[in-house]
Design an enzyme around this catalytic site. Sequence first.
Site, PDB file in Angstrom:
ATOM      1  N   CYS A  43       0.828  -1.211   0.000  1.00 15.12           N
ATOM      2  CA  CYS A  43       0.000   0.000   0.000  1.00 15.12           C
ATOM      3  C   CYS A  43       0.859   1.256   0.000  1.00 15.12           C
ATOM      4  O   CYS A  43       0.659   2.168  -0.805  1.00 15.12           O
ATOM      5  CB  CYS A  43      -0.920  -0.031   1.214  1.00 15.12           C
ATOM      6  SG  CYS A  43      -1.846   1.490   1.422  1.00 15.12           S
ATOM      7  N   LYS A  51       0.156   5.344  -6.123  1.00 18.10           N
ATOM      8  CA  LYS A  51      -0.850   5.381  -7.192  1.00 18.10           C
ATOM      9  C   LYS A  51      -1.739   6.612  -7.071  1.00 18.10           C
ATOM     10  O   LYS A  51      -1.975   7.321  -8.038  1.00 18.10           O
ATOM     11  CB  LYS A  51      -1.705   4.116  -7.127  1.00 18.10           C
ATOM     12  CG  LYS A  51      -2.876   4.140  -8.072  1.00 18.10           C
ATOM     13  CD  LYS A  51      -3.920   3.120  -7.691  1.00 18.10           C
ATOM     14  CE  LYS A  51      -4.796   3.597  -6.560  1.00 18.10           C
ATOM     15  NZ  LYS A  51      -5.745   2.581  -6.109  1.00 18.10           N
ATOM     16  N   TYR A 178      -9.233  -3.336 -11.524  1.00 13.65           N
ATOM     17  CA  TYR A 178      -9.175  -1.940 -11.116  1.00 13.65           C
ATOM     18  C   TYR A 178      -7.766  -1.368 -11.245  1.00 13.65           C
ATOM     19  O   TYR A 178      -7.600  -0.201 -11.622  1.00 13.65           O
ATOM     20  CB  TYR A 178      -9.758  -1.735  -9.710  1.00 13.65           C
ATOM     21  CG  TYR A 178      -8.854  -2.035  -8.539  1.00 13.65           C
ATOM     22  CD1 TYR A 178      -8.082  -1.025  -7.967  1.00 13.65           C
ATOM     23  CD2 TYR A 178      -8.766  -3.306  -7.986  1.00 13.65           C
ATOM     24  CE1 TYR A 178      -7.252  -1.284  -6.880  1.00 13.65           C
ATOM     25  CE2 TYR A 178      -7.950  -3.573  -6.906  1.00 13.65           C
ATOM     26  CZ  TYR A 178      -7.197  -2.569  -6.353  1.00 13.65           C
ATOM     27  OH  TYR A 178      -6.373  -2.819  -5.294  1.00 13.65           O
ATOM     28  N   GLU A 182      -7.090   1.793 -13.565  1.00 16.12           N
ATOM     29  CA  GLU A 182      -6.584   3.023 -12.941  1.00 16.12           C
ATOM     30  C   GLU A 182      -5.317   3.500 -13.647  1.00 16.12           C
ATOM     31  O   GLU A 182      -5.177   4.685 -13.956  1.00 16.12           O
ATOM     32  CB  GLU A 182      -6.286   2.766 -11.460  1.00 16.12           C
ATOM     33  CG  GLU A 182      -7.541   2.607 -10.620  1.00 16.12           C
ATOM     34  CD  GLU A 182      -7.266   2.246  -9.167  1.00 16.12           C
ATOM     35  OE1 GLU A 182      -8.168   2.434  -8.344  1.00 16.12           O
ATOM     36  OE2 GLU A 182      -6.160   1.763  -8.844  1.00 16.12           O
ATOM     37  N   HIS A 435     -27.615  21.211  -1.213  1.00 15.70           N
ATOM     38  CA  HIS A 435     -27.763  21.777  -2.558  1.00 15.70           C
ATOM     39  C   HIS A 435     -26.850  22.981  -2.748  1.00 15.70           C
ATOM     40  O   HIS A 435     -26.699  23.764  -1.822  1.00 15.70           O
ATOM     41  CB  HIS A 435     -29.226  22.188  -2.751  1.00 15.70           C
ATOM     42  CG  HIS A 435     -29.508  22.704  -4.118  1.00 15.70           C
ATOM     43  ND1 HIS A 435     -29.590  21.877  -5.219  1.00 15.70           N
ATOM     44  CD2 HIS A 435     -29.713  23.971  -4.572  1.00 15.70           C
ATOM     45  CE1 HIS A 435     -29.835  22.620  -6.290  1.00 15.70           C
ATOM     46  NE2 HIS A 435     -29.914  23.889  -5.919  1.00 15.70           N
ATOM     47  N   GLU A 440     -26.535  15.083  -3.838  1.00 16.94           N
ATOM     48  CA  GLU A 440     -27.926  15.254  -3.411  1.00 16.94           C
ATOM     49  C   GLU A 440     -28.853  14.307  -4.165  1.00 16.94           C
ATOM     50  O   GLU A 440     -29.931  13.952  -3.691  1.00 16.94           O
ATOM     51  CB  GLU A 440     -28.392  16.707  -3.532  1.00 16.94           C
ATOM     52  CG  GLU A 440     -28.483  17.235  -4.945  1.00 16.94           C
ATOM     53  CD  GLU A 440     -28.903  18.720  -4.984  1.00 16.94           C
ATOM     54  OE1 GLU A 440     -29.961  19.054  -4.425  1.00 16.94           O
ATOM     55  OE2 GLU A 440     -28.165  19.540  -5.561  1.00 16.94           O
TER      56      GLU A 440
HETATM   57  C1  LIG Z   1      -1.032  -0.889  -7.615  1.00 12.99           C
HETATM   58  C2  LIG Z   1      -1.885  -1.195  -6.424  1.00 12.99           C
HETATM   59  C3  LIG Z   1      -2.846  -0.287  -6.035  1.00 12.99           C
HETATM   60  C4  LIG Z   1      -3.640  -0.539  -4.919  1.00 12.99           C
HETATM   61  N1  LIG Z   1      -4.572   0.379  -4.572  1.00 12.99           N
HETATM   62  C5  LIG Z   1      -5.347   0.166  -3.485  1.00 12.99           C
HETATM   63  C6  LIG Z   1      -6.305   1.142  -3.080  1.00 12.99           C
HETATM   64  O1  LIG Z   1      -6.461   2.179  -3.716  1.00 12.99           O
HETATM   65  N2  LIG Z   1      -7.027   0.894  -1.968  1.00 12.99           N
HETATM   66  C7  LIG Z   1      -6.867  -0.255  -1.234  1.00 12.99           C
HETATM   67  O2  LIG Z   1      -7.544  -0.408  -0.220  1.00 12.99           O
HETATM   68  N3  LIG Z   1      -5.980  -1.211  -1.615  1.00 12.99           N
HETATM   69  C8  LIG Z   1      -5.217  -1.015  -2.715  1.00 12.99           C
HETATM   70  N4  LIG Z   1      -4.299  -1.965  -3.082  1.00 12.99           N
HETATM   71  C9  LIG Z   1      -4.225  -3.231  -2.310  1.00 12.99           C
HETATM   72  C10 LIG Z   1      -3.410  -3.062  -1.042  1.00 12.99           C
HETATM   73  O3  LIG Z   1      -2.150  -2.522  -1.348  1.00 12.99           O
HETATM   74  C11 LIG Z   1      -3.262  -4.410  -0.355  1.00 12.99           C
HETATM   75  O4  LIG Z   1      -4.530  -4.973  -0.154  1.00 12.99           O
HETATM   76  C12 LIG Z   1      -2.571  -4.294   0.998  1.00 12.99           C
HETATM   77  O5  LIG Z   1      -1.302  -3.707   0.876  1.00 12.99           O
HETATM   78  C13 LIG Z   1      -2.458  -5.669   1.648  1.00 12.99           C
HETATM   79  O6  LIG Z   1      -1.734  -5.586   2.848  1.00 12.99           O
HETATM   80  P1  LIG Z   1      -0.959  -6.863   3.410  1.00 12.99           P
HETATM   81  O7  LIG Z   1      -0.497  -6.485   4.787  1.00 12.99           O
HETATM   82  O8  LIG Z   1      -1.766  -8.077   3.265  1.00 12.99           O
HETATM   83  O9  LIG Z   1       0.289  -7.074   2.452  1.00 12.99           O
HETATM   84  P2  LIG Z   1       1.397  -6.090   1.891  1.00 12.99           P
HETATM   85  O10 LIG Z   1       1.051  -4.676   2.093  1.00 12.99           O
HETATM   86  O11 LIG Z   1       1.668  -6.546   0.515  1.00 12.99           O
HETATM   87  O12 LIG Z   1       2.657  -6.382   2.818  1.00 12.99           O
HETATM   88  C14 LIG Z   1       3.317  -7.601   2.801  1.00 12.99           C
HETATM   89  C15 LIG Z   1       4.755  -7.348   3.168  1.00 12.99           C
HETATM   90  O13 LIG Z   1       5.389  -8.585   3.470  1.00 12.99           O
HETATM   91  C16 LIG Z   1       6.734  -8.544   2.993  1.00 12.99           C
HETATM   92  N5  LIG Z   1       7.171  -9.934   2.864  1.00 12.99           N
HETATM   93  C17 LIG Z   1       6.697 -10.879   2.012  1.00 12.99           C
HETATM   94  N6  LIG Z   1       7.265 -12.066   2.274  1.00 12.99           N
HETATM   95  C18 LIG Z   1       8.125 -11.867   3.313  1.00 12.99           C
HETATM   96  C19 LIG Z   1       8.981 -12.713   4.047  1.00 12.99           C
HETATM   97  N7  LIG Z   1       9.069 -14.026   3.789  1.00 12.99           N
HETATM   98  N8  LIG Z   1       9.722 -12.187   5.031  1.00 12.99           N
HETATM   99  C20 LIG Z   1       9.655 -10.858   5.342  1.00 12.99           C
HETATM  100  N9  LIG Z   1       8.834 -10.027   4.684  1.00 12.99           N
HETATM  101  C21 LIG Z   1       8.074 -10.513   3.688  1.00 12.99           C
HETATM  102  C22 LIG Z   1       6.629  -7.782   1.693  1.00 12.99           C
HETATM  103  O14 LIG Z   1       7.871  -7.219   1.331  1.00 12.99           O
HETATM  104  C23 LIG Z   1       5.589  -6.718   2.054  1.00 12.99           C
HETATM  105  O15 LIG Z   1       6.190  -5.531   2.523  1.00 12.99           O
HETATM  106  C24 LIG Z   1      -3.475  -1.745  -4.180  1.00 12.99           C
HETATM  107  C25 LIG Z   1      -2.504  -2.677  -4.573  1.00 12.99           C
HETATM  108  C26 LIG Z   1      -1.718  -2.410  -5.682  1.00 12.99           C
HETATM  109  C27 LIG Z   1      -0.685  -3.409  -6.109  1.00 12.99           C
END
Ligand SMILES: Cc1cc2nc3c(=O)[nH]c(=O)nc-3n(C[C@H](O)[C@H](O)[C@H](O)COP(=O)(O)OP(=O)(O)OC[C@H]3O[C@@H](n4cnc5c(N)ncnc54)[C@H](O)[C@@H]3O)c2cc1C
Length: 452
Positions: A43, A51, A178, A182, A435, A440
């Site tokens: 994110c 983004k 999406y 986008e 309004h 609205e």
């Molecule tokens: C381009 C794009 C746009 C998006 N836009 C939106 C939006 O507008 N609104 C919205 O709500 N969501 C959006 N999302 C989705 C959102 O980013 C994800 O749903 C969210 O980040 C999920 O969080 P998470 O904690 O599950 O995983 P992540 O945020 O992906 O975090 C996982 C972390 O784990 C780390 N990792 C992985 N494996 C290991 C390991 N073995 N050891 C140590 N670290 C590790 C990775 O490096 C990463 O930092 C978007 C996603 C993308 C790709």
Amino acid sequence: MSFDYDLFVIGGGSGGVRAARIAAGTHGAKVALAEEFRMGGTCVIRGCVPKKLMVFASEYPGMVEDARSYGWDAQIGGFDWSVFRAKLDAELTRLEKAYRGGLSGAGVTVFDSRAVLVDAHTVQLADGKTVSAKHILVATGGAPFVPEIEGRALAITSNEIFQMDALPARVLVVGGGYIASEFACILNGLGCKVSQYYRGAQILRGFDDEARGHVADAMRENGVDIHCGTDVMRLEQVDGGIKAVATNGSETVFDAVLYATGRKPNSGGLGLEALGVELGRAGQIVVDDYSQTAVPSIFAVGDVTDRINLTPVAIREGHAFADTIFGGQRRRVDHSLFASAVFTQPEMGTIGLSEEAAREREPIEVYATAFRPMQTAFAGRPDRVMMKLIVSQASRKILGCHIVAPGAGEMIQLVGIAVTMGATKEQFDATIAVHPTMAEELVTMRSPVRTG
Ligand SMILES: Cc1cc2nc3c(=O)[nH]c(=O)nc-3n(C[C@H](O)[C@H](O)[C@H](O)COP(=O)(O)OP(=O)(O)OC[C@H]3O[C@@H](n4cnc5c(N)ncnc54)[C@H](O)[C@@H]3O)c2cc1C
């Protein structure tokens, strides 16, 4: 048995960071977290935040054009990607620091390392060191998925787009979800010539049909060359760019090809299967309502579980997990109702059921309107706004709301409160309109356009 930590979190993204902070800072648990890339996760580093900043950047040409229609002697010059990118990099570094600060403030020990599971209570870091914990939370997120086509190495994904050295003049976006839609709008707004290929019949599958049609029409009017029913068969490096050979027989040269054809859970190579943690067909970690896996000490939240892949949902799941395990309150996340936005141009905000899904469930009434909003109509733009309410005939509750409009993401956040509270159509009608606004219309639609 004694452990090094009460909780070890693998992954410093939306879900992992929230779980670690609440477990340590609010509930006093001894917590460690491992992150292999940059703190903040998808994110913050390569998703929602960069983004949205690109969305903002891409909207200025339209605003300046409108300003001229309002009498301003305004001119837009060229867009300097290197200026924007330098500011973006600095902002992400600032946010990453803030995330680290939040974790250290809560007393969480951070390991800047990959971590994998060794047994039900032990993780191993990249340097071979092992650490034990009473509970392990897997919050490793997901990664872009590019199908096995010839020349796939020539494509970039959303991971690379924020790191481009220069803006490509001609871009092909492959995908209809999406993220693909986008980026098609963003790049179009920034002045790139954008084509979008999607193998399905209409982009934004899963959203309300009328809303997706409305977005697609507007994107085409804005200059995005959308080809549905079209997929790429192979990519070739040629003089002057990358040639995309498509299923419709076309062979077109682009400067960049962005694949946004879905994401896969990051569950491989973590040692999960060997421990008896069940993985689904897409590789997602299978969990119960409390994010617990088949191995009682191992939990998983966020995109790696492939439930609802959005940041606020991952955060909720991480928080609920921490409260359940360390706060003595059994909490689960209701995944059945959530508001979300698609930051295309125009934007789409949505909550609840599409008209199609609602009709399959029960008899409904559909209230819908489409109109030219005051601000852009005055500027002479053809843009149209769409608002739609799906109402249960039996309970009168709003089952779904779909808005395609500038600022739809902001609007749906507020509509989401009422819909989550179970508001009825009559309660919407009883609300006095603000309004003159676009929103609205949500409280002034009197007669259904369709029933059944
Ligand atoms: C381009 C794009 C746009 C998006 N836009 C939106 C939006 O507008 N609104 C919205 O709500 N969501 C959006 N999302 C989705 C959102 O980013 C994800 O749903 C969210 O980040 C999920 O969080 P998470 O904690 O599950 O995983 P992540 O945020 O992906 O975090 C996982 C972390 O784990 C780390 N990792 C992985 N494996 C290991 C390991 N073995 N050891 C140590 N670290 C590790 C990775 O490096 C990463 O930092 C978007 C996603 C993308 C790709």
